[in-house]
Design a protein around this motif. Sequence first.
Motif, short mmCIF file in Angstrom:
data_model
loop_
_atom_site.label_atom_id
_atom_site.label_comp_id
_atom_site.label_asym_id
_atom_site.label_seq_id
_atom_site.Cartn_x
_atom_site.Cartn_y
_atom_site.Cartn_z
N LYS A 1 9.09 60.05 -17.55
CA LYS A 1 8.40 61.30 -17.27
C LYS A 1 7.33 61.55 -18.33
O LYS A 1 7.53 61.25 -19.51
CB LYS A 1 9.38 62.48 -17.27
N LEU A 2 6.21 62.08 -17.90
CA LEU A 2 5.16 62.52 -18.81
C LEU A 2 4.99 64.02 -18.63
O LEU A 2 4.67 64.49 -17.55
CB LEU A 2 3.84 61.80 -18.50
N PHE B 1 6.67 59.80 -13.74
CA PHE B 1 5.57 58.85 -13.74
C PHE B 1 5.59 58.09 -12.42
O PHE B 1 6.65 57.81 -11.86
CB PHE B 1 5.74 57.87 -14.90
N GLN C 1 -2.71 55.59 -19.14
CA GLN C 1 -1.36 55.23 -18.71
C GLN C 1 -0.96 53.80 -19.12
O GLN C 1 0.12 53.34 -18.76
CB GLN C 1 -1.24 55.36 -17.19
N GLU D 1 2.45 53.37 -20.99
CA GLU D 1 3.61 53.67 -20.14
C GLU D 1 3.93 52.48 -19.24
O GLU D 1 5.09 52.12 -19.02
CB GLU D 1 3.35 54.91 -19.30
#
Length: 456
Positions: free
Chosen positions: A367-368, A373, A390, A393
């Motif tokens: 999760k961001l 995500f 991104q 991630e």
Amino acid sequence: MIKLSVWVAGFLLAISCTPLYAGKSAAEFPKYIINIEYKDSTLFINLSFKAKKAETDQNNFFLFNPCIFLNEALLDETPLTYRRSNDTLYYESPGLNETTLFMRYEIPCSAKGYRNIVSACGDSIFTYPALFDTSQLFCERFHKWYPVLYDNFSNYEVNITVPNTHKVFAYYTETDCLEADGKITFSYHCFDEDFPFFITPTSIFQQHTVIRHNNTNYEFCFLPRPRRLVAVTDNKPVFISDKKQIDSLLNASIYRSIAAVEWYTANLWKQEIKTLRFIETGILGLAAGLGSFILMDRMLMNMEAIDNYALSHEISHLWLGIHTEYLAKGKFFMGESIPEYVNLLYYESWAGTEAFNKAINDKVQLKLFEVPFYTVTFEQVINQRKGNPQADEIIYHKGVAFVHEFRKMIGHEKLLKIIRDTYSVPAHFVTLTDFENKIKANDCWNAYLKLYEMNL
């Protein structure tokens, strides 16, 4: 890419400089002769580069930071004709079998100098050629502080002169160290794809810790900080300021690091490590495993007591992910995703299966800012480069999740065997193709293909 101590000029750094040229003589490699002086918060650089035309596919260009302005540039002793496009410098070659390039330039390492350079370059999207704070600075090829040939081993002769109040740390052991007129010159001669270095004042660290364990000297040098972060609760930092608590936190980092080296040695392969130094830096966001030393910024050093495996990830790079082809497909999957997964296997070895599964689940269910995500394919992972918001991630989380799925299909021992077979080849740039060939050799190809059918 990744810390140090004992401020005696003649003290040797870490791992012995094992030649990487595998059957070639030094004369067959591109050769850099680089003289650097650090004074008045500026790096003054004189550089010569000599290479045979057939040595590299990059015959008429270098990757070179657009924030660097050349004071002088010569090709075979005549003014260099060149043009620049983004981070690439194209030059006109006279067509000789061997050419010699000379450059003279400066890199300001102060806030004022940085602002002036960036302003002159416009709104550049490229990283500045040196990372620095008020007293320390760091350079490596990803910042393109010198004209870079990617995916080529080179012969480096480097001299770095600093005030005698400073110390230089580099990937390899210095071959000489001379002090005169209030300055110290550190000299290096090595074969590799890069020459990263770190310059720091010697007076800013608190008393370091030296531990000898299994024929390796471990040296730890921390910044003196009146308080340290130990937790983040309800999105608020929790600090400690009691000296005993701070010492306990730092000791946890020390002994966890030694244990990581022991685990990688037992589960990957044995390396001769004479001295390994850990340096805490004030340069935020800097973490690198650099052969003879590990660099960690003060935030990650603090968080080591929380997440338990940030520092050991950098230690993994002493085995995995250093020599991976930069221009090839899968660079960051091979260079970061797989090392991070092996790091989590080390984490599992002492934290237990439940903690490991939680760490994996956190990466899968990433999760961001409390927002899930998006899912990605394996093809997206292996094509991912750094540079977009991104990227980390996908590389450090989703990539790890795919490696975990592969382990579930083929088993723990088979995965480690494939990794050992892929990365342990000396004098070689590891590629995704190497990894896939070892997968085929271990009869795991069908399982690997299933990764392309997944979204994680």
